[in-house]
Design a protein around this motif. Structure first.
Motif, PDB file in Angstrom:
ATOM      1  N   ARG A  32      30.292  42.669  35.335  1.00 60.48           N
ATOM      2  CA  ARG A  32      31.617  42.387  34.781  1.00 60.48           C
ATOM      3  C   ARG A  32      32.143  41.069  35.331  1.00 60.48           C
ATOM      4  N   SER A  33      32.851  40.365  34.493  1.00 61.50           N
ATOM      5  CA  SER A  33      33.429  39.087  34.871  1.00 61.50           C
ATOM      6  C   SER A  33      34.626  39.287  35.789  1.00 61.50           C
ATOM      7  N   ASP A  34      34.856  38.327  36.678  1.00 63.50           N
ATOM      8  CA  ASP A  34      36.055  38.340  37.515  1.00 63.50           C
ATOM      9  C   ASP A  34      37.303  38.116  36.678  1.00 63.50           C
ATOM     10  N   GLU A  35      37.107  37.620  35.452  1.00 64.07           N
ATOM     11  CA  GLU A  35      38.241  37.342  34.565  1.00 64.07           C
ATOM     12  C   GLU A  35      38.877  38.618  34.039  1.00 64.07           C
ATOM     13  N   GLY A  36      38.201  39.738  34.175  1.00 64.83           N
ATOM     14  CA  GLY A  36      38.776  40.988  33.696  1.00 64.83           C
ATOM     15  C   GLY A  36      37.702  41.974  33.292  1.00 64.83           C
ATOM     16  N   MET A  37      38.108  43.224  33.164  1.00 69.43           N
ATOM     17  CA  MET A  37      37.181  44.308  32.858  1.00 69.43           C
ATOM     18  C   MET A  37      36.608  44.220  31.451  1.00 69.43           C
ATOM     19  N   GLN A  38      37.212  43.417  30.579  1.00 67.40           N
ATOM     20  CA  GLN A  38      36.802  43.363  29.185  1.00 67.40           C
ATOM     21  C   GLN A  38      35.688  42.351  28.915  1.00 67.40           C
ATOM     22  N   ARG A  39      35.198  41.697  29.945  1.00 65.47           N
ATOM     23  CA  ARG A  39      34.187  40.664  29.726  1.00 65.47           C
ATOM     24  C   ARG A  39      32.973  40.853  30.631  1.00 65.47           C
ATOM     25  N   VAL A  40      31.832  40.465  30.094  1.00 61.60           N
ATOM     26  CA  VAL A  40      30.586  40.447  30.861  1.00 61.60           C
ATOM     27  C   VAL A  40      30.403  39.038  31.412  1.00 61.60           C
ATOM     28  N   ASP A  41      30.018  38.950  32.662  1.00 66.38           N
ATOM     29  CA  ASP A  41      29.739  37.663  33.285  1.00 66.38           C
ATOM     30  C   ASP A  41      28.347  37.220  32.833  1.00 66.38           C
ATOM     31  N   PRO A  42      28.246  36.181  32.006  1.00 64.33           N
ATOM     32  CA  PRO A  42      26.939  35.777  31.493  1.00 64.33           C
ATOM     33  C   PRO A  42      25.999  35.240  32.561  1.00 64.33           C
ATOM     34  N   ASP A  43      26.541  34.885  33.732  1.00 64.42           N
ATOM     35  CA  ASP A  43      25.674  34.438  34.821  1.00 64.42           C
ATOM     36  C   ASP A  43      25.149  35.608  35.650  1.00 64.42           C
ATOM     37  N   ALA A  44      25.745  36.781  35.477  1.00 66.50           N
ATOM     38  CA  ALA A  44      25.336  37.957  36.250  1.00 66.50           C
ATOM     39  C   ALA A  44      24.353  38.848  35.499  1.00 66.50           C
ATOM     40  N   TRP A  45      24.236  38.660  34.197  1.00 67.27           N
ATOM     41  CA  TRP A  45      23.371  39.540  33.401  1.00 67.27           C
ATOM     42  C   TRP A  45      22.391  38.726  32.583  1.00 67.27           C
ATOM     43  N   ARG A  46      21.151  39.073  32.688  1.00 65.89           N
ATOM     44  CA  ARG A  46      20.083  38.443  31.917  1.00 65.89           C
ATOM     45  C   ARG A  46      19.483  39.496  30.997  1.00 65.89           C
ATOM     46  N   PRO A  47      20.028  39.629  29.774  1.00 67.68           N
ATOM     47  CA  PRO A  47      19.508  40.658  28.876  1.00 67.68           C
ATOM     48  C   PRO A  47      18.062  40.370  28.473  1.00 67.68           C
ATOM     49  N   LEU A  48      17.321  41.432  28.286  1.00 66.67           N
ATOM     50  CA  LEU A  48      15.952  41.329  27.793  1.00 66.67           C
ATOM     51  C   LEU A  48      16.018  41.128  26.283  1.00 66.67           C
ATOM     52  N   ILE A  49      15.329  40.131  25.797  1.00 63.05           N
ATOM     53  CA  ILE A  49      15.337  39.805  24.372  1.00 63.05           C
ATOM     54  C   ILE A  49      13.903  39.791  23.870  1.00 63.05           C
ATOM     55  N   MET A  50      13.682  40.389  22.709  1.00 64.04           N
ATOM     56  CA  MET A  50      12.368  40.294  22.089  1.00 64.04           C
ATOM     57  C   MET A  50      12.483  39.341  20.906  1.00 64.04           C
ATOM     58  N   SER A  51      11.637  38.349  20.913  1.00 66.00           N
ATOM     59  CA  SER A  51      11.599  37.368  19.835  1.00 66.00           C
ATOM     60  C   SER A  51      10.166  37.258  19.343  1.00 66.00           C
ATOM     61  N   PHE A  52       9.956  37.620  18.103  1.00 65.37           N
ATOM     62  CA  PHE A  52       8.630  37.564  17.498  1.00 65.37           C
ATOM     63  C   PHE A  52       7.583  38.256  18.372  1.00 65.37           C
ATOM     64  N   GLN A  53       7.916  39.464  18.814  1.00 64.43           N
ATOM     65  CA  GLN A  53       7.043  40.357  19.572  1.00 64.43           C
ATOM     66  C   GLN A  53       6.682  39.828  20.962  1.00 64.43           C
ATOM     67  N   HIS A  54       7.534  38.984  21.522  1.00 65.17           N
ATOM     68  CA  HIS A  54       7.379  38.506  22.899  1.00 65.17           C
ATOM     69  C   HIS A  54       8.709  38.700  23.607  1.00 65.17           C
TER      70      HIS A  54
END
Length: 175
Positions: free
Chosen positions: A131-153
């Motif tokens: 969660r972002s320090d800016e508030g409970m309604q936001r995700v901190d993009p520097d704290a979370w690295r989502p797993l992404i599948m792109s073209f089966q990789h």
């Protein structure tokens, strides 16, 4: 699931109408979308080529799919009860979205084609560590690295290029 995209509090997922997941969603009207971080890539990949349908269709068996009744166990993940739907959440995922089926764009005319299923997100769980320090309604993009599948990789997210001025708009504005 072949794809997912968001329209506000709606998620649209692309599913084979004959997949066990699609059958389960259709039967119960509920699901949980667990969004893994890049560090869970091995657990996610252990689920590849598994199905909850027994017997395994000849088509899937021909490319190596096997029946697996305990996907949590195979992946080494922990089931956690959901708040508003019956399917379990994955404890190790930093984001879990409890959802209900709104529209099934199923067509019996072409049972092999991917079809969209529209889901309403009824509860969102975000782990405090992302969660972002800016508030409970936001995700901190520097704290979370989502797993992404792109073209089966599998991919993780790289470094931030530049903040967007849209990030200055409060979450309430979007509701």
């Amino acid at each position: 699931m072949s794809s997912i995209f968001w329209l506000g509090r709606r998620a649209v997922i692309g599913m084979s109408p004959r997949s066990q997941t699609a059958l389960n969603i259709r039967a119960t009207g509920e699901c949980v979308i667990n969004l893994p971080s890049a560090d869970l890539v091995d657990a996610v990949d252990r689920l590849a080529l598994t199905t909850g349908r027994n017997p395994v269709s000849e088509r899937k068996a021909s490319v190596g799919y096997r029946y697996e009744p305990d996907k949590f166990g195979v992946a080494g993940l922990t089931p956690v009860p959901s708040d508003l739907v019956h399917p379990f959440r994955v404890a190790e995922c930093a984001v879990n979205l409890e959802a209900r089926l709104v529209v099934d764009h199923r067509s019996d005319a072409d049972a092999d084609s991917m079809r969209p299923m529209e889901l309403e997100i009824v509860r969102t769980h975000v782990h405090p560590r992302i969660r972002s320090d800016e508030g409970m309604q936001r995700v901190d993009p520097d704290a979370w690295r989502p797993l992404i599948m792109s073209f089966q990789h599998f991919y993780g997210v790289g470094e931030r290029l530049h903040p967007s001025r849209l990030a200055t708009i409060g979450e309430e504005w979007y509701r």
